[in-house]
Design a protein around this motif. Structure first.
Motif, PDB file in Angstrom:
ATOM      1  N   ILE A  74       0.823  -1.209   0.000  1.00  0.00           N
ATOM      2  CA  ILE A  74       0.000   0.000   0.000  1.00  0.00           C
ATOM      3  C   ILE A  74       0.862   1.266   0.000  1.00  0.00           C
ATOM      4  O   ILE A  74       0.572   2.223  -0.715  1.00  0.00           O
ATOM      5  CB  ILE A  74      -0.972  -0.006   1.204  1.00  0.00           C
ATOM      6  N   THR A  75       1.944   1.265   0.761  1.00  0.00           N
ATOM      7  CA  THR A  75       2.791   2.469   0.831  1.00  0.00           C
ATOM      8  C   THR A  75       3.497   2.738  -0.494  1.00  0.00           C
ATOM      9  O   THR A  75       3.793   3.891  -0.801  1.00  0.00           O
ATOM     10  CB  THR A  75       3.838   2.352   1.961  1.00  0.00           C
ATOM     11  N   ASP A  76       3.762   1.692  -1.279  1.00  0.00           N
ATOM     12  CA  ASP A  76       4.409   1.871  -2.583  1.00  0.00           C
ATOM     13  C   ASP A  76       3.436   2.382  -3.641  1.00  0.00           C
ATOM     14  O   ASP A  76       3.856   2.759  -4.736  1.00  0.00           O
ATOM     15  CB  ASP A  76       5.019   0.551  -3.067  1.00  0.00           C
ATOM     16  N   LEU A  77       2.141   2.369  -3.324  1.00  0.00           N
ATOM     17  CA  LEU A  77       1.130   2.745  -4.306  1.00  0.00           C
ATOM     18  C   LEU A  77       0.559   4.148  -4.070  1.00  0.00           C
ATOM     19  O   LEU A  77      -0.485   4.483  -4.619  1.00  0.00           O
ATOM     20  CB  LEU A  77      -0.008   1.711  -4.295  1.00  0.00           C
ATOM     21  N   LYS A  78       1.251   4.944  -3.270  1.00  0.00           N
ATOM     22  CA  LYS A  78       0.775   6.325  -3.053  1.00  0.00           C
ATOM     23  C   LYS A  78       0.715   7.035  -4.397  1.00  0.00           C
ATOM     24  O   LYS A  78       1.544   6.820  -5.268  1.00  0.00           O
ATOM     25  CB  LYS A  78       1.682   7.062  -2.075  1.00  0.00           C
ATOM     26  N   GLY A  79      -0.302   7.875  -4.535  1.00  0.00           N
ATOM     27  CA  GLY A  79      -0.537   8.544  -5.810  1.00  0.00           C
ATOM     28  C   GLY A  79      -1.550   7.795  -6.664  1.00  0.00           C
ATOM     29  O   GLY A  79      -1.906   8.243  -7.742  1.00  0.00           O
ATOM     30  N   ASN A 164      -7.237   6.254  -0.719  1.00  0.00           N
ATOM     31  CA  ASN A 164      -7.038   7.419  -1.584  1.00  0.00           C
ATOM     32  C   ASN A 164      -5.576   7.510  -2.013  1.00  0.00           C
ATOM     33  O   ASN A 164      -4.745   6.665  -1.647  1.00  0.00           O
ATOM     34  CB  ASN A 164      -7.548   8.707  -0.918  1.00  0.00           C
ATOM     35  N   LYS A 165      -5.256   8.550  -2.752  1.00  0.00           N
ATOM     36  CA  LYS A 165      -3.901   8.701  -3.287  1.00  0.00           C
ATOM     37  C   LYS A 165      -2.846   8.931  -2.211  1.00  0.00           C
ATOM     38  O   LYS A 165      -1.660   8.734  -2.457  1.00  0.00           O
ATOM     39  CB  LYS A 165      -3.857   9.842  -4.298  1.00  0.00           C
ATOM     40  N   LYS A 166      -3.284   9.334  -1.012  1.00  0.00           N
ATOM     41  CA  LYS A 166      -2.349   9.522   0.103  1.00  0.00           C
ATOM     42  C   LYS A 166      -2.109   8.221   0.865  1.00  0.00           C
ATOM     43  O   LYS A 166      -1.351   8.196   1.824  1.00  0.00           O
ATOM     44  CB  LYS A 166      -2.894  10.573   1.070  1.00  0.00           C
ATOM     45  N   GLY A 167      -2.791   7.156   0.472  1.00  0.00           N
ATOM     46  CA  GLY A 167      -2.664   5.877   1.174  1.00  0.00           C
ATOM     47  C   GLY A 167      -3.578   5.769   2.380  1.00  0.00           C
ATOM     48  O   GLY A 167      -3.427   4.870   3.196  1.00  0.00           O
ATOM     49  N   GLU A 168      -4.552   6.686   2.485  1.00  0.00           N
ATOM     50  CA  GLU A 168      -5.492   6.665   3.606  1.00  0.00           C
ATOM     51  C   GLU A 168      -6.720   5.829   3.239  1.00  0.00           C
ATOM     52  O   GLU A 168      -7.197   5.895   2.099  1.00  0.00           O
ATOM     53  CB  GLU A 168      -5.946   8.090   3.949  1.00  0.00           C
ATOM     54  N   ARG A 190     -14.175  10.747  -8.503  1.00  0.00           N
ATOM     55  CA  ARG A 190     -13.735  11.936  -7.763  1.00  0.00           C
ATOM     56  C   ARG A 190     -12.412  11.682  -7.054  1.00  0.00           C
ATOM     57  O   ARG A 190     -11.528  12.531  -7.019  1.00  0.00           O
ATOM     58  CB  ARG A 190     -14.790  12.374  -6.743  1.00  0.00           C
ATOM     59  N   LEU A 191     -12.269  10.490  -6.483  1.00  0.00           N
ATOM     60  CA  LEU A 191     -11.014  10.145  -5.796  1.00  0.00           C
ATOM     61  C   LEU A 191      -9.849  10.146  -6.786  1.00  0.00           C
ATOM     62  O   LEU A 191      -8.738  10.599  -6.459  1.00  0.00           O
ATOM     63  CB  LEU A 191     -11.117   8.778  -5.120  1.00  0.00           C
ATOM     64  N   ILE A 192     -10.072   9.663  -7.966  1.00  0.00           N
ATOM     65  CA  ILE A 192      -9.017   9.614  -8.992  1.00  0.00           C
ATOM     66  C   ILE A 192      -8.620  11.013  -9.432  1.00  0.00           C
ATOM     67  O   ILE A 192      -7.451  11.309  -9.653  1.00  0.00           O
ATOM     68  CB  ILE A 192      -9.461   8.745 -10.189  1.00  0.00           C
ATOM     69  N   LYS A 193      -9.593  11.921  -9.530  1.00  0.00           N
ATOM     70  CA  LYS A 193      -9.314  13.288  -9.988  1.00  0.00           C
ATOM     71  C   LYS A 193      -8.643  14.148  -8.933  1.00  0.00           C
ATOM     72  O   LYS A 193      -8.027  15.153  -9.251  1.00  0.00           O
ATOM     73  CB  LYS A 193     -10.614  13.960 -10.442  1.00  0.00           C
ATOM     74  N   GLN A 194      -8.768  13.776  -7.661  1.00  0.00           N
ATOM     75  CA  GLN A 194      -8.200  14.599  -6.582  1.00  0.00           C
ATOM     76  C   GLN A 194      -6.690  14.581  -6.605  1.00  0.00           C
ATOM     77  O   GLN A 194      -6.044  13.668  -6.946  1.00  0.00           O
ATOM     78  CB  GLN A 194      -8.681  14.097  -5.213  1.00  0.00           C
TER      79      GLN A 194
END
Length: 194
Positions: A74-79, A164-168, A190-194
C-alpha cells in the motif's frame, strides 16, 4: 375413498420450500438470488457525505502478492486510488457482486492511477483464476501477504476497501454491494481526480 388434490396454495408453498432448500445448499443459486437483489437496488454501498480518512498506523504491513509473485505494498502505491475486494470462490455474496466489480474494473483498468486488487482469502491462485476465467472476468487476483489489521478486515467477506492517493483508507464496506452504481462510480472517479 376420495383422492386429495393439491391446491394452488399448497403447490406454491412446496415450490417456495424447494427454492429455499436449493438456495441453502447451492452457492450459485444463492448468488443468483443476491445478484437479482443487487440489480433491483438493494445492497448499495454506503458512501459517507464527508469522508474522514483513516490514517493507518503501519500501512507498510498491508501488502498483496499476485500469481507471478510480485508484491504490491500500500505504501508503494501512493498517488494511486486502490480498490481492494476480499472474496472467495465459495462465497455466494462475493460471487453475486463480482459482475459489478468487473464492470467498474473495465472502466478503470487502463487508468494509470487506479489499482484493483481482488484478494482471494483462500490464497489459492489456481482456483481463483479458474473462477475468473470461467466467468469471463479479467480481474487481477492477489493474496494477502502477512496480516491485515482487524479494524480494517475482520474476516467478513466480501469486504471492500478503497484507499485514496495519500494511502489513507477512505471507504470500507463489509458484505455485498453494487460497486458499479452511478453513485459509487462517481465517488471513485472523484477520488481519482483529486
Amino acid at each position: 375413498m376420495e383422492k386429495k388434490k393439491l391446491s394452488v396454495g399448497n403447490i406454491i408453498y412446496l415450490l417456495s420450500i424447494a427454492i429455499l432448500v436449493i438456495m441453502l445448499i447451492n452457492p450459485t443459486a444463492k448468488s443468483l438470488w443476491i445478484r437479482g437483489l443487487i440489480n433491483i437496488g438493494f445492497f448499495k454501498p454506503e458512501i459517507p457525505a464527508q469522508v474522514l480518512p483513516k490514517v493507518l498506523t503501519n500501512p507498510s504491513n498491508i501488502a498483496f502478492r499476485d500469481s507471478t509473485g510480485k508484491v504490491l505494498n500500500i505504501t508503494d502505491l501512493k498517488g494511486k486510488v486502490i480498490f481492494v475486494n476480499f472474496w472467495a470462490t465459495w462465497c455466494p455474496p462475493c460471487i453475486a457482486e463480482m459482475p459489478n466489480v468487473n464492470e467498474l474494473y473495465q472502466q478503470y483498468k487502463n487508468t494509470p492511477n487506479a489499482i484493483f486488487i481482488l484478494a482471494d482469502v483462500d490464497n489459492n491462485y489456481t482456483t481463483a483464476n479458474a473462477f475468473m476465467k470461467s466467468h469471463q472476468y479479467d480481474l487481477p487476483v492477489y493474496t494477502l501477504v502477512g496480516n491485515m489489521p482487524e479494524d480494517i478486515m475482520d474476516g467478513t467477506i466480501p469486504t471492500t476497501l478503497v484507499f485514496n492517493k495519500k494511502g489513507e483508507l477512505v471507504f470500507r464496506h463489509a458484505n455485498t454491494a453494487n460497486y458499479n452504481s452511478t453513485r459509487f462510480a462517481d465517488y471513485f472517479a472523484r477520488l481519482i481526480k483529486q
